[in-house]
Design an enzyme around this catalytic site. Sequence first.
Site, mmCIF file in Angstrom:
data_model
loop_
_atom_site.group_PDB
_atom_site.id
_atom_site.type_symbol
_atom_site.label_atom_id
_atom_site.label_comp_id
_atom_site.label_asym_id
_atom_site.label_seq_id
_atom_site.Cartn_x
_atom_site.Cartn_y
_atom_site.Cartn_z
ATOM 1 N NE ARG A 180 -3.459 0.885 0.094
ATOM 2 C CZ ARG A 180 -4.365 1.454 0.872
ATOM 3 N NH1 ARG A 180 -5.018 0.734 1.758
ATOM 4 N NH2 ARG A 180 -4.636 2.734 0.765
ATOM 5 C CB CYS A 274 -11.536 -2.315 -5.649
ATOM 6 S SG CYS A 274 -11.272 -0.688 -6.348
#
Length: 377
Positions: A180, A274
């Site tokens: 991330r 997603c």
Amino acid sequence: MCCSSVQRRLRLLLAEITPCCPQTTVRMGLALQLMLSDFLLQLARIQTDSVADRLKELYPDVHLEIVAMSTIGDKILDTALSKIGEKSLFTKELENALERNEVDLVVHSLKDLPTTLPPGFTIGAVLKRENPHDAVVLHPNNAGKTLETLPEKSVIGTSSLRRAAQLKKRFPHLEFRDIRGNLNTRLKKLDEKQDFAAIILAAAGLKRMGWENRISTILEPEDCMYAVGQGALAVEVRARDADILEMVSVLHDPETVLRCIAERAFLRRLEGGCSVPVAVHTQVKDSQLYLTGAVYSLDGSDSLKETMQTSTAADDKVLQSLEEVDEQVQRVGVTASKIPSDAQDRAERLGMELADLLLSKGAKEILTVARQLNDSR
């Protein structure tokens, strides 16, 4: 990353947008990533400037004031994007600002926008697409290698289920792990630690940053197809604001619009997002729009992939009369009144028909299992 996350507001003082409106104030909001230093704002600022510069070319008397605003999505940095779920976490505050007339335009990466927008909003412009493909960025110790030649069990960083599913199938000797952070943060994690042999990033972001030298390989569709809308910027506006829609409509790139309408229609029909691996590839060649779409299980072992095409040639009768700017002529959230409506209709039908073909072959079952497995992780 799947969803962008912060808003910038630009107040644009435009002279003589229309003869009846000698001076208009337009406040322009941009979706971008909230970061801790000016350096980390580079990609968002570059994307912002690319839109602002186009508007300044068209409307020379422009003054810009930029203000940042964070969203809920900005604060969730320790969870994989596929686990966060709804894209509205990254757009809701921006659309609230539009609704309150605090801003007049919001610029997003198109792939961050859901295929169905809230009532009262529309995508008034889709700019010419950058390279939509994904890119491999290697750890410096692996310079000269490829995904195929990396050692067994090398770890590849990506937060995208779509990328991981396709690459697991294509390169079974590799392992994949979530990573991330904004573009700068992910590159720093790659370079300064030994956790990843390589990471997968959107080529468009690297190009906009001027970091094309970090790209070791551009992944071709045979290895990894891209996300719906990837590489394109979109300008979201209030659907009722005819003047604003007219102003930004000149930013539309017709080929990009048709490709992205087809892709978004495909995704919407599949009810993807997603949290499931859905991938596309489009091209326009000899007045034909080709759409390839695919769905995957999380490990890539189960998949469906098909290609269909349609004509992009405009009907002469349609060319004689442009649609009126109206919320009702949106196609998967896009209003493009200066692009022939029949071409847009065919692009939208193409996406829906390809999705229906995959659904008839079992796509819903593949995506349902993928979603359940992702939720249980």
